[in-house]
Design a protein around this motif. Structure first.
Motif, short mmCIF file in Angstrom:
data_model
loop_
_atom_site.label_atom_id
_atom_site.label_comp_id
_atom_site.label_asym_id
_atom_site.label_seq_id
_atom_site.Cartn_x
_atom_site.Cartn_y
_atom_site.Cartn_z
N THR A 160 146.94 2.92 22.85
CA THR A 160 147.70 2.95 24.10
C THR A 160 146.77 3.08 25.30
N SER A 161 147.24 2.50 26.44
CA SER A 161 146.44 2.68 27.64
C SER A 161 146.97 3.86 28.47
N THR A 162 147.94 4.57 28.01
CA THR A 162 148.46 5.85 28.51
C THR A 162 149.97 5.98 28.32
N ASN A 163 150.73 5.08 28.96
CA ASN A 163 152.17 5.33 29.05
C ASN A 163 152.89 5.34 27.70
N THR A 164 152.60 4.38 26.83
CA THR A 164 153.24 4.40 25.50
C THR A 164 152.83 5.66 24.76
N ALA A 265 157.01 -9.69 37.36
CA ALA A 265 156.63 -8.56 36.49
C ALA A 265 155.25 -8.78 35.90
N GLY A 266 154.61 -7.67 35.55
CA GLY A 266 153.27 -7.72 34.95
C GLY A 266 153.35 -7.86 33.44
N MET A 267 152.18 -8.11 32.83
CA MET A 267 152.14 -8.27 31.37
C MET A 267 151.06 -7.38 30.75
N GLY A 268 151.50 -6.57 29.79
CA GLY A 268 150.54 -5.76 29.01
C GLY A 268 150.68 -6.25 27.58
N THR A 269 151.74 -5.76 26.91
CA THR A 269 152.10 -6.34 25.61
C THR A 269 152.90 -7.62 25.84
N SER A 270 153.42 -7.80 27.06
CA SER A 270 154.36 -8.85 27.49
C SER A 270 155.80 -8.53 27.13
N GLY A 271 156.05 -7.32 26.62
CA GLY A 271 157.40 -6.93 26.17
C GLY A 271 158.46 -7.05 27.26
N HIS A 272 158.26 -6.37 28.39
CA HIS A 272 159.37 -6.36 29.35
C HIS A 272 159.51 -7.70 30.06
N LEU A 273 158.40 -8.34 30.44
CA LEU A 273 158.50 -9.63 31.12
C LEU A 273 159.18 -10.66 30.20
N ILE A 300 143.14 -3.70 35.80
CA ILE A 300 144.31 -3.07 36.42
C ILE A 300 145.05 -2.37 35.28
N PRO A 301 145.09 -1.03 35.29
CA PRO A 301 145.64 -0.32 34.14
C PRO A 301 147.06 -0.75 33.80
N GLY A 302 147.29 -1.05 32.50
CA GLY A 302 148.63 -1.42 32.03
C GLY A 302 148.81 -2.92 31.86
N PHE A 369 158.62 -2.43 38.84
CA PHE A 369 157.53 -1.45 39.01
C PHE A 369 157.48 -0.57 37.75
N PRO A 370 156.45 -0.76 36.90
CA PRO A 370 156.46 -0.05 35.61
C PRO A 370 156.27 1.47 35.69
N ASP A 371 155.51 1.97 36.67
CA ASP A 371 155.33 3.43 36.66
C ASP A 371 155.02 3.97 38.05
N1 PLP Z 1 152.24 -1.48 33.80
C1 PLP Z 1 151.96 -0.33 33.22
C2 PLP Z 1 151.58 0.83 34.08
C3 PLP Z 1 151.98 -0.20 31.84
O1 PLP Z 1 151.68 0.96 31.26
C4 PLP Z 1 152.31 -1.34 31.08
C5 PLP Z 1 152.24 -1.29 29.63
O2 PLP Z 1 151.64 -0.44 29.03
C6 PLP Z 1 152.63 -2.52 31.71
C7 PLP Z 1 152.58 -2.57 33.08
C8 PLP Z 1 152.96 -3.79 30.95
O3 PLP Z 1 154.18 -3.71 30.26
P1 PLP Z 1 154.43 -4.55 28.93
O4 PLP Z 1 153.66 -3.89 27.84
O5 PLP Z 1 155.91 -4.49 28.73
O6 PLP Z 1 153.95 -5.93 29.18
#
Ligand code: PLP
Length: 391
Positions: A160-164, A265-273, A300-302, A369-371
């Motif tokens: 995880t990069s923090t939030n999960t 929306a942003g992409m990390g895992t791409s789950g929410h987008l 860019i974190p996340g 806005f994710p966080d």
């Molecule tokens: N922004 C932040 C701060 C996150 O922590 C994450 C995911 O960890 C994302 C954006 C990306 O979300 P997703 O994983 O649904 O693509």
């Protein structure tokens, strides 16, 4: 025809990938025809996939008949929106209910980002209680779907990069389970403290969250008899955003009588987008979906670049990808704080930067806005120091 409670119908587990066509069809039509059931409405004779898809979408009822009927029943009449309609007095039985029954998260018009012909609606995922981020949804749903296996083994491992990580550490604390989180070296130090305060074990890993790093977590979980939830591959990630995040956004926009021009929306895992795109592209095909990624060599974190490997983004249609630099993301988060009085995270800043680049036409825009900004003390101080040295 009769409406049968969805949880009273037995369905065999079907992989999400095999249900995409059925899900698309249901979302596009906004209604379904009755499935065919046996005389006592328990066993499905025809329509297994429809029931499995409706379960994923979180309806309360399934229309069923003992013979083939041509009529169509609207999703609204199946309790489709009931679970995202909120609890006005906000009194809850426990912390999990606080998470789940507190939805929808707020959708707020930003005066700062709106103009005479454009309205920017920001969805504030920081209003989730555990990690103050969109990842509470994923942490909860992955744990819920892991069910008995997780309770039996008693421990979960996750990169995880923090939030999960925080969301899972919270779920582990609530359920009396153990959580071990693997966090890349590049992530802010405050993450370790939050995770440890929540009772989790933290392992710093030298690389970013590459495919190799994640497969190492998998190996260690197998070795230690732990569950590797794996937000990068686990379809619970996509499903929770389809059933809740996208659906509640739809309900909120309906309430304001708005059809969004674009969702950004942003992409990390791409789950929410991906889930939001899947939902809106099928229900409202004219809505543009804009995916935000860091410019090459920018952290860019996340969020990550699409070529670093993501699962669900390849299942869906979206309109464009926009690159944002780290400096642009931080500056947009700071400008937003100074004009709207809300501290948002850097990936939210990146979403604003993409909006400023792309929103050229009149209309309503939705920005996810994710966080919040509280975890990014180090990055904000670096920015302020840099600004100070320029003056
Ligand atoms: N922004 C932040 C701060 C996150 O922590 C994450 C995911 O960890 C994302 C954006 C990306 O979300 P997703 O994983 O649904 O693509």
């Amino acid at each position: 025809m009769r409406l049968v409670r969805v949880d009273e119908l037995e369905v065999e587990k079907v992989e999400l990938k095999d249900l995409l066509d059925t899900l698309e069809q249901i979302l596009r039509q906004g209604c379904v025809s009755p499935i065919i059931a046996d005389q006592d409405f328990r066993k499905i004779k025809k329509g297994e996939k429809t029931v499995a898809a409706l379960k994923i979408l979180g309806v309360k009822y399934v229309p069923a008949s003992t013979y083939e009927e041509k009529r169509m029943v609207r999703l609204e009449d199946l309790g489709f929106y009931d679970e995202v309609s909120g609890n006005p007095l906000k009194v809850y039985e426990d912390m999990v209910e606080l998470l789940v029954r507190n939805w929808p998260t707020p959708l707020v018009k930003s005066k700062f980002l709106s103009t005479s012909d454009k309205s920017a609606w920001v969805k504030l995922e920081a209003f989730n209680p555990f990690s103050n981020s969109i990842k509470d949804r994923v942490g909860w749903y992955m744990v819920k779907e892991a069910g008995h296996e997780l309770l039996r083994l008693g421990k979960m491992y996750e990169a995880t990069s923090t939030n999960t990580g925080i969301a899972l550490a919270s779920m582990a604390a609530i359920m009396g389970l153990k959580a071990r989180l693997y966090v890349p070296q590049s992530i802010q130090r405050v993450t370790d403290i939050y995770l440890k305060v929540l009772g989790a074990e933290v392992h710093r890993v030298p690389t970013s969250l590459t495919v190799e790093a994640i497969s190492k977590v998998e190996q260690e979980a197998v070795r230690d008899g732990a569950v590797h939830l794996n937000q990068f591959e686990n379809d619970a990630n996509f499903k929770v955003h389809l059933r809740y995040t996208a659906k509640e956004l739809d309900l909120q926009l309906k309430h304001k009588k708005i059809r969004p021009k674009a969702i950004i929306a942003g992409m990390g895992t791409s789950g929410h987008l991906s889930a939001i795109a899947f939902y809106f592209k099928n229900r409202y095909p004219e809505t543009e979906i804009i995916a935000v990624q860091p410019a090459p060599d920018n952290i860019i974190p996340g969020i990550r670049r699409i070529e670093t490997g993501m699962k669900w983004i390849h299942w869906i249609k979206y309109d464009k990808t926009v690159d944002v630099t780290r400096d642009e993301a931080i500056k947009c988060a700071v400008d937003f704080a100074r004009n709207e009085g809300i501290l948002i995270g850097l990936s939210s800043g990146a979403v604003i930067a993409a909006y400023l680049k792309e929103a050229k036409n009149p209309g309503n825009y939705v920005l996810i806005f994710p966080d919040s900004g509280y975890k990014y003390f180090e990055q904000f101080s670096e920015y302020l120091n840099k600004q100070q040295s320029l003056h």
